[in-house]
Design a protein around this motif. Structure first.
Motif, short mmCIF file in Angstrom:
data_model
loop_
_atom_site.label_atom_id
_atom_site.label_comp_id
_atom_site.label_asym_id
_atom_site.label_seq_id
_atom_site.Cartn_x
_atom_site.Cartn_y
_atom_site.Cartn_z
N VAL A 10 0.84 -1.20 0.00
CA VAL A 10 0.00 0.00 0.00
C VAL A 10 0.87 1.25 0.00
O VAL A 10 0.57 2.23 -0.70
CB VAL A 10 -0.96 0.01 1.21
CG1 VAL A 10 -1.79 1.28 1.22
CG2 VAL A 10 -1.87 -1.20 1.19
N ILE A 27 -5.53 -2.12 -6.17
CA ILE A 27 -5.95 -2.84 -4.96
C ILE A 27 -6.46 -4.23 -5.32
O ILE A 27 -6.16 -5.22 -4.63
CB ILE A 27 -7.03 -2.04 -4.20
CG1 ILE A 27 -6.40 -0.80 -3.54
CG2 ILE A 27 -7.73 -2.90 -3.14
CD1 ILE A 27 -7.40 0.21 -3.04
N ASP A 34 -4.95 -7.50 -3.68
CA ASP A 34 -5.83 -8.23 -2.75
C ASP A 34 -7.09 -8.66 -3.51
O ASP A 34 -8.16 -8.09 -3.32
CB ASP A 34 -6.18 -7.30 -1.58
CG ASP A 34 -6.73 -8.04 -0.37
OD1 ASP A 34 -6.79 -9.28 -0.41
OD2 ASP A 34 -7.09 -7.37 0.61
N VAL A 70 -13.92 -3.21 -2.45
CA VAL A 70 -13.43 -1.83 -2.32
C VAL A 70 -14.61 -0.86 -2.41
O VAL A 70 -15.41 -0.93 -3.35
CB VAL A 70 -12.41 -1.49 -3.42
CG1 VAL A 70 -11.81 -0.10 -3.17
CG2 VAL A 70 -11.31 -2.54 -3.48
N ARG A 92 -12.44 -8.81 3.87
CA ARG A 92 -11.54 -7.64 3.83
C ARG A 92 -12.15 -6.58 2.93
O ARG A 92 -12.51 -6.84 1.78
CB ARG A 92 -10.17 -8.02 3.30
CG ARG A 92 -9.17 -6.86 3.44
CD ARG A 92 -7.91 -7.26 4.14
NE ARG A 92 -7.06 -8.05 3.27
CZ ARG A 92 -6.14 -8.90 3.72
NH1 ARG A 92 -5.96 -9.08 5.01
NH2 ARG A 92 -5.38 -9.57 2.86
N TRP A 148 -11.61 -2.52 1.66
CA TRP A 148 -10.79 -1.31 1.54
C TRP A 148 -11.73 -0.13 1.28
O TRP A 148 -12.63 -0.22 0.43
CB TRP A 148 -9.82 -1.42 0.37
CG TRP A 148 -8.82 -2.54 0.42
CD1 TRP A 148 -9.08 -3.87 0.60
CD2 TRP A 148 -7.41 -2.42 0.25
NE1 TRP A 148 -7.92 -4.59 0.55
CE2 TRP A 148 -6.88 -3.73 0.34
CE3 TRP A 148 -6.54 -1.35 0.02
CZ2 TRP A 148 -5.51 -3.98 0.21
CZ3 TRP A 148 -5.19 -1.60 -0.11
CH2 TRP A 148 -4.67 -2.90 -0.01
N VAL A 154 -11.71 3.88 0.18
CA VAL A 154 -10.75 4.74 -0.51
C VAL A 154 -11.32 6.14 -0.75
O VAL A 154 -12.44 6.29 -1.26
CB VAL A 154 -10.37 4.11 -1.87
CG1 VAL A 154 -9.47 5.04 -2.67
CG2 VAL A 154 -9.70 2.76 -1.67
N ILE A 194 -6.80 5.71 2.67
CA ILE A 194 -7.24 4.33 2.54
C ILE A 194 -7.40 3.73 3.93
O ILE A 194 -6.48 3.83 4.75
CB ILE A 194 -6.24 3.48 1.73
CG1 ILE A 194 -6.14 3.97 0.28
CG2 ILE A 194 -6.63 2.00 1.76
CD1 ILE A 194 -5.08 3.24 -0.54
N ILE A 245 -8.32 -0.05 5.74
CA ILE A 245 -8.47 -1.48 5.46
C ILE A 245 -9.10 -2.14 6.69
O ILE A 245 -8.54 -2.08 7.80
CB ILE A 245 -7.13 -2.14 5.12
CG1 ILE A 245 -6.47 -1.42 3.94
CG2 ILE A 245 -7.35 -3.62 4.80
CD1 ILE A 245 -5.10 -1.98 3.56
#
Length: 263
Positions: free
Chosen positions: A12, A58, A62, A67, A83, A85, A87, A107, A109
């Motif tokens: 990252v 991303i 991942d 996201v 997971r 993210w 942004v 960002i 996470i």
């Protein structure tokens, strides 16, 4: 797992450094500026292209992750399972357009709803604030940050959204009056950096998930409180009137809310 998080952090960090270089390069050309909800809610071609770049990268870093992005190029989320993210490609777009300064990339996470890593990149100062539980601390570049002093509302400056104060939403004028003074930076990311550095003791504003996701991870790791204005947990998938503050200042502000104090 610890090694996985460390590797992710390195990826990252490299991604954000590349994104910064691209943003600085695009700032040399004329910006395309559009209004979103009104003339003070702006989006530029750089916001959009930077989000597209970040999300694309991303997904490579991942692939199983989802996201959420401010400009809508990410996934539609109903939960924070797995997971996630979150942004913000350019936080402080008005500053970006008018000042070419005082804006950030952010960002956050989250793993199954728990913040693990946060990144707030002060683009023009070239300082990346990052860390969280997965790294065991918060850093400004390579420097580990100490927790800001736990001071009361009367003893420090508070960051605030100007319109909240002007219209006295949720007793904002009484809160500002009780503090040592108000500061307005025009970017949630820059506001949150100032709390991390102990320059202000808190920040109050209407914030969307991408405005607070990174900061929540970082500030909580430094011992600050991140809640709604009435002390409730944040819903990380909706807008909130957010209070970020030291423990003592949060208590003072919640007391003003409870007592229904006005000037």
């Amino acid at each position: 797992m610890a090694q996985d998080w460390q590797q992710l952090n390195e990826q990252v960090t490299a991604l954000l450094k590349t994104a910064r270089e691209q943003v600085l390069a695009k700032m040399q050309s004329p910006l395309t500026v559009d209004e979103k909800t009104n003339r003070k809610d702006l989006v530029t071609n750089v916001d959009k292209s930077n989000e597209q770049f970040l999300i694309e990268q991303i997904h490579q870093i991942d692939p199983a992750a989802r996201v959420l992005g401010e400009e809508g190029f990410g996934d539609t989320l109903q939960d924070l399972d797995g997971r996630v993210w979150i942004v913000d490609p350019i936080d402080g777009t008005m500053n970006f357009v008018k000042q070419r300064d005082n804006f950030a990339m952010m960002i956050g996470i989250y793993q199954d709803g728990v913040g693990q890593l946060g990144y707030i990149y002060d683009v023009m100062q070239d300082v990346l604030y990052h860390g969280g539980p997965a790294l065991g601390g918060v850093f400004a570049g390579e420097r580990r940050l100490k927790a800001p002093a736990n001071i009361a509302l009367a003893d420090g400056l508070i960051g605030a959204s100007g319109p909240l104060v002007v219209h006295d939403i949720s007793h904002m004028q009484a809160i500002v009056h009780a503090s040592a003074g108000m500061r307005v930076y025009g970017s949630a990311g820059i506001e949150l950096i100032n709390i991390m550095l102990g320059k202000t003791l808190g920040y109050i504003s209407y914030l969307k998930p991408w405005d607070i996701a990174a900061g929540k991870v970082l500030l909580e790791a430094l011992g600050c409180q991140v809640t709604t204005i009435d002390g409730q947990p944040l819903n990380m998938l909706s807008s909130n009137l957010v209070l970020v503050a030291t423990e003592k200042a949060q208590r003072d502000i919640l007391q003003i809310e409870e007592d229904d104090v006005s000037l």
